[in-house]
Design a protein around this motif. Structure first.
Motif: not given
Length: 124
Positions: A50-53, A42-43
C-alpha cells in the motif's frame, strides 16, 4: 466523466477528469454509504505494498458517492507521471462502527501518453 466498463478503464496522463466506478455490494448489506470510509488505491503491480501505491483517494478527499457509484476526482498531478502504464486498482470500504472491510470494486486502468502536449496550436 469517464466510467469503468467491464473492469477496465483507459484515459490519458495529466488529464483532469471524474471517474465513475460502480460499487458492487457482493452480498454485503449497505444501508447507507455514509456508514463506510472508502479508500481508492492504484498500484503499478497487484503485489505492491500500500505504501508503494501511486494514487490514493478517500471519502471526502477525492471520492464522492452518488447512489451506488464512487466518483473519483482526478487532477493532472495524479497521473502526469504515469504515461503508458497499466495500474491495478480497487476501492475498499471500512464500516465506521464495526470495522468490517470489503472490496467494492476492482479494475485495471490503462493510462496512455497524450498525443498533443500543449493546448496552443503550434502550426501557423
Amino acid at each position: 466523466m469517464i466510467c469503468v466498463k467491464n473492469g477496465y478503464l483507459a484515459s490519458f496522463a495529466g488529464d483532469s477528469e471524474t471517474i465513475g466506478v460502480e460499487l458492487f455490494k457482493r452480498g454485503v448489506t449497505v444501508d447507507s454509504w455514509d456508514d463506510y470510509n472508502l479508500l481508492f488505491t492504484a498500484k503499478l503491480t497487484a503485489d505492491s505494498t500500500d505504501e508503494e501505491a501511486v494514487i490514493q483517494k478517500t471519502t471526502g478527499e477525492g471520492i464522492t458517492i452518488y447512489e451506488d457509484s464512487a466518483l473519483l476526482d482526478m487532477v493532472p498531478f495524479d497521473t502526469v507521471e504515469q504515461e503508458s502504464v497499466t495500474l491495478f486498482c480497487d476501492i475498499r470500504g471500512e464500516h465506521v462502527s464495526t470495522g468490517a472491510r470489503h472490496t467494492f470494486a476492482s479494475f485495471t486502468w490503462k493510462i496512455n501518453k497524450p498525443i498533443t502536449k500543449h493546448t496552443d496550436a503550434s502550426i501557423t
